[in-house]
Write a protein that holds these residues in place. Structure first.
Motif, mmCIF file in Angstrom:
data_model
loop_
_atom_site.group_PDB
_atom_site.id
_atom_site.type_symbol
_atom_site.label_atom_id
_atom_site.label_comp_id
_atom_site.label_asym_id
_atom_site.label_seq_id
_atom_site.Cartn_x
_atom_site.Cartn_y
_atom_site.Cartn_z
ATOM 1 N N HIS A 1 3.941 12.864 -12.575
ATOM 2 C CA HIS A 1 4.687 12.864 -13.838
ATOM 3 C C HIS A 1 6.128 13.311 -13.633
ATOM 4 C CE1 HIS A 1 0.570 13.530 -16.020
ATOM 5 N NE2 HIS A 1 0.696 12.310 -15.512
ATOM 6 N N ILE A 2 6.796 12.716 -12.667
ATOM 7 C CA ILE A 2 8.161 13.080 -12.323
ATOM 8 C C ILE A 2 9.094 12.868 -13.506
ATOM 9 C CG2 ILE A 2 8.706 10.759 -11.422
ATOM 10 C CD1 ILE A 2 10.342 12.175 -9.228
ATOM 11 N N GLN A 3 10.073 13.788 -13.644
ATOM 12 C CA GLN A 3 11.038 13.741 -14.738
ATOM 13 C C GLN A 3 12.457 13.864 -14.177
ATOM 14 O OE1 GLN A 3 10.201 13.218 -17.982
ATOM 15 N NE2 GLN A 3 8.078 13.041 -17.280
ATOM 16 N N PRO A 4 13.445 13.269 -14.869
ATOM 17 C CA PRO A 4 14.844 13.406 -14.424
ATOM 18 C C PRO A 4 15.248 14.869 -14.341
ATOM 19 C CG PRO A 4 14.661 11.720 -16.121
ATOM 20 C CD PRO A 4 13.334 12.405 -16.063
ATOM 21 N N GLY A 5 16.001 15.209 -13.311
ATOM 22 C CA GLY A 5 16.502 16.564 -13.156
ATOM 23 C C GLY A 5 15.558 17.517 -12.456
ATOM 24 N N GLN A 6 14.341 17.129 -12.208
ATOM 25 C CA GLN A 6 13.399 18.009 -11.520
ATOM 26 C C GLN A 6 13.779 18.182 -10.053
ATOM 27 O OE1 GLN A 6 9.463 16.280 -12.181
ATOM 28 N NE2 GLN A 6 9.025 17.856 -13.706
ATOM 29 N N ASN A 7 13.410 19.336 -9.501
ATOM 30 C CA ASN A 7 13.514 19.572 -8.067
ATOM 31 C C ASN A 7 12.219 19.103 -7.424
ATOM 32 O OD1 ASN A 7 16.103 20.748 -7.927
ATOM 33 N ND2 ASN A 7 15.270 22.718 -8.626
ATOM 34 N N VAL A 8 12.325 18.132 -6.521
ATOM 35 C CA VAL A 8 11.153 17.507 -5.916
ATOM 36 C C VAL A 8 11.208 17.690 -4.410
ATOM 37 C CG1 VAL A 8 9.933 15.326 -5.529
ATOM 38 C CG2 VAL A 8 10.939 15.832 -7.768
ATOM 39 N N LEU A 9 10.101 18.126 -3.842
ATOM 40 C CA LEU A 9 9.959 18.287 -2.398
ATOM 41 C C LEU A 9 9.010 17.210 -1.883
ATOM 42 C CD1 LEU A 9 10.554 20.149 0.120
ATOM 43 C CD2 LEU A 9 8.355 21.245 -0.388
ATOM 44 N N ILE A 10 9.466 16.446 -0.893
ATOM 45 C CA ILE A 10 8.633 15.405 -0.298
ATOM 46 C C ILE A 10 8.405 15.766 1.162
ATOM 47 C CG2 ILE A 10 8.466 12.965 0.319
ATOM 48 C CD1 ILE A 10 10.187 12.390 -2.165
ATOM 49 N N ILE A 11 7.167 16.097 1.475
ATOM 50 C CA ILE A 11 6.791 16.469 2.841
ATOM 51 C C ILE A 11 6.284 15.222 3.544
ATOM 52 C CG2 ILE A 11 5.342 17.980 4.249
ATOM 53 C CD1 ILE A 11 5.160 19.888 1.870
ATOM 54 N N GLY A 12 6.861 14.963 4.713
ATOM 55 C CA GLY A 12 6.592 13.696 5.385
ATOM 56 C C GLY A 12 7.575 12.635 4.910
ATOM 57 N N ALA A 13 8.825 13.051 4.698
ATOM 58 C CA ALA A 13 9.815 12.189 4.031
ATOM 59 C C ALA A 13 10.273 11.022 4.895
ATOM 60 C CB ALA A 13 11.025 13.030 3.609
ATOM 61 N N SER A 14 9.993 11.050 6.178
ATOM 62 C CA SER A 14 10.418 9.940 7.036
ATOM 63 C C SER A 14 9.280 8.963 7.322
ATOM 64 C CB SER A 14 10.968 10.476 8.364
ATOM 65 O OG SER A 14 9.955 11.175 9.083
ATOM 66 N N GLY A 15 8.086 9.244 6.808
ATOM 67 C CA GLY A 15 6.925 8.415 7.091
ATOM 68 C C GLY A 15 6.851 7.168 6.225
ATOM 69 N N GLY A 16 5.776 6.414 6.403
ATOM 70 C CA GLY A 16 5.621 5.143 5.704
ATOM 71 C C GLY A 16 5.651 5.275 4.199
ATOM 72 N N VAL A 17 4.959 6.277 3.645
ATOM 73 C CA VAL A 17 4.983 6.530 2.206
ATOM 74 C C VAL A 17 6.179 7.393 1.834
ATOM 75 C CG1 VAL A 17 3.763 7.610 0.272
ATOM 76 C CG2 VAL A 17 2.476 6.291 1.966
ATOM 77 N N GLY A 18 6.439 8.411 2.637
ATOM 78 C CA GLY A 18 7.475 9.376 2.302
ATOM 79 C C GLY A 18 8.854 8.777 2.165
ATOM 80 N N HIS A 19 9.214 7.833 3.046
ATOM 81 C CA HIS A 19 10.580 7.293 2.972
ATOM 82 C C HIS A 19 10.762 6.432 1.729
ATOM 83 C CE1 HIS A 19 9.208 3.333 4.341
ATOM 84 N NE2 HIS A 19 10.438 2.877 4.197
ATOM 85 N N LEU A 20 9.674 5.852 1.218
ATOM 86 C CA LEU A 20 9.740 5.122 -0.046
ATOM 87 C C LEU A 20 9.752 6.097 -1.224
ATOM 88 C CD1 LEU A 20 7.135 2.331 0.790
ATOM 89 C CD2 LEU A 20 9.625 2.130 0.840
ATOM 90 N N THR B 4 0.817 -1.213 0.000
ATOM 91 C CA THR B 4 0.000 0.000 0.000
ATOM 92 C C THR B 4 0.848 1.259 0.000
ATOM 93 O OG1 THR B 4 -1.897 -1.072 1.060
ATOM 94 C CG2 THR B 4 -1.719 1.312 1.297
ATOM 95 N N SER B 5 1.830 1.338 0.885
ATOM 96 C CA SER B 5 2.674 2.533 0.943
ATOM 97 C C SER B 5 3.509 2.683 -0.321
ATOM 98 C CB SER B 5 3.585 2.471 2.176
ATOM 99 O OG SER B 5 2.839 2.527 3.361
ATOM 100 N N GLY B 6 4.033 1.583 -0.837
ATOM 101 C CA GLY B 6 4.835 1.646 -2.049
ATOM 102 C C GLY B 6 4.019 2.044 -3.261
ATOM 103 N N MET B 7 2.823 1.475 -3.399
ATOM 104 C CA MET B 7 1.969 1.851 -4.525
ATOM 105 C C MET B 7 1.570 3.308 -4.440
ATOM 106 S SD MET B 7 -0.412 -1.463 -5.472
ATOM 107 C CE MET B 7 -0.875 -1.945 -3.807
ATOM 108 N N THR B 8 1.305 3.806 -3.228
ATOM 109 C CA THR B 8 0.961 5.218 -3.059
ATOM 110 C C THR B 8 2.110 6.113 -3.492
ATOM 111 O OG1 THR B 8 -0.527 4.679 -1.217
ATOM 112 C CG2 THR B 8 0.215 6.961 -1.400
ATOM 113 N N ALA B 9 3.334 5.780 -3.068
ATOM 114 C CA ALA B 9 4.497 6.585 -3.444
ATOM 115 C C ALA B 9 4.744 6.539 -4.948
ATOM 116 C CB ALA B 9 5.732 6.087 -2.688
ATOM 117 N N LEU B 10 4.658 5.355 -5.547
ATOM 118 C CA LEU B 10 4.944 5.210 -6.969
ATOM 119 C C LEU B 10 3.889 5.911 -7.819
ATOM 120 C CD1 LEU B 10 6.642 4.051 -9.238
ATOM 121 C CD2 LEU B 10 5.390 1.891 -9.012
#
Length: 320
Positions: A142-161, A128-134
């Motif tokens: 629509h993530i692309q190489p070289g983009q600047n990405v901010l992940i809020i909640g980066a240590s959580g179940g979905v965020g760390h994945l 569930t967490s992995g599918m949510t992140a992916l």
């Protein structure tokens, strides 16, 4: 068999550790002996029946599925006559309703072979967490190489994945978490970490994945590039009727009138996505980080821990 059951919506006090019949495998189903089961906030939502609008699908007066749990990893015990991909003895994982039990049964398409480099506990933490992140990064963001990405909640179940997946996709990743978790988030691959307890969110981002859920839309949009994308995957505002979806709904309604792409995230179980996760895990691109395990009778304690401790990574239920 032993299982965690629930006959009425409510708190963890409504959960029972009890004997129930072992499932009988159907023609297109797989029966597994559960070795480990994953824990995520959806378990709490189903337990409480919140948001109330969700009961239209989950059961109006009580849960349609009596046994709790969504994610499992284990060993195939039996297969139906039409099952072709698995046989008894195979090690598998997947999004399996009724996972908090000694045995669980689901259609063949719900399972994938367990990556050999993952333990049963790690595999159970992934679906569930992995599918949510992916889905949040690839399909919605629509993530692309070289983009600047901010992940809020980066240590959580979905965020760390999500941090690991974003790096796999070639992004420059900034993770938002509390100070004690900063070192762990950097170790996952983040290029920069912002401690939300002492620092203001700064920078400009092509894509923001927010799994924490409490920041106003205006604040998040101020961090986006002119045509950036905001994906909202968390949040408990909205009261009993709309808890967790109120902010996402407002964002979707606003999106047609602004240049930013504002999207809500609802990642339902999908065989293709689970298959991709299995491949990524096998390649070492994503590995669940486990912070604590609980035994099957301790599920109520595990749910309370998930809600109050905000643990780093995932907690898992072990079943033997």
């Amino acid at each position: 068999m032993k299982a965690i059951t629930q006959d009425a919506y409510g708190t963890t006090e409504t959960l029972a550790y009890t004997d129930v019949p072992t499932p009988v495998v159907g023609d297109d189903e797989v029966l597994i002996q559960v070795r480990a089961a994953g824990m995520d906030p959806s378990v709490w939502h189903l337990m409480t029946g919140l948001p109330l609008v969700g009961r239209l699908a989950l059961g109006i007066r009580k849960p349609k599925i009596r046994i709790r749990g969504w994610d499992a990893a284990g060993v195939v015990e039996a297969v139906g006559s039409r099952v072709t991909r698995f046989r008894p003895g195979d090690e598998v994982f997947g999004a399996v309703p009724g996972a908090f039990a000694e045995f669980a049964c689901a259609p063949e398409i719900k399972f994938q072979h367990k990556p050999v480099n993952l333990s049963f506990e790690q595999a159970a933490a992934l679906p569930t967490s992995g599918m949510t992140a992916l889905v949040g990064l690839r399909d919605v963001g629509h993530i692309q190489p070289g983009q600047n990405v901010l992940i809020i909640g980066a240590s959580g179940g979905v965020g760390h994945l999500a941090v690991q997946l974003a790096k796999h996709f070639g992004a420059q990743v900034t993770g938002v978490c509390s100070g004690p978790n900063a070192e762990a988030v950097l170790a996952l691959g983040a290029d920069t970490v912002i401690d939300y307890t002492s620092e203001k969110l700064t920078g400009t981002y092509d894509l923001i994945l927010d799994m924490a859920g409490n920041r106003p839309l205006a604040e998040l949009r101020s961090l986006l590039t002119p045509t950036g994308t905001l994906v909202l995957g968390g949040g408990e505002n909205g009261g009993r009727w709309m808890a967790g979806i109120d902010r996402s709904l407002r964002a979707v309604l606003l999106s047609p009138f602004v240049r930013h792409r504002l999207r809500g995230l609802l990642a339902l179980p999908d065989p293709e996505v689970l298959g991709v996760l299995a491949e990524l895990a096998t390649a070492g691109a994503v590995t669940p980080k486990l912070t604590r395990t609980f035994a099957l009778p301790e599920v109520p304690t595990a749910i309370d821990h998930l809600l109050t401790a905000h643990p780093l990574g995932k907690i898992v239920i072990t079943v033997s």
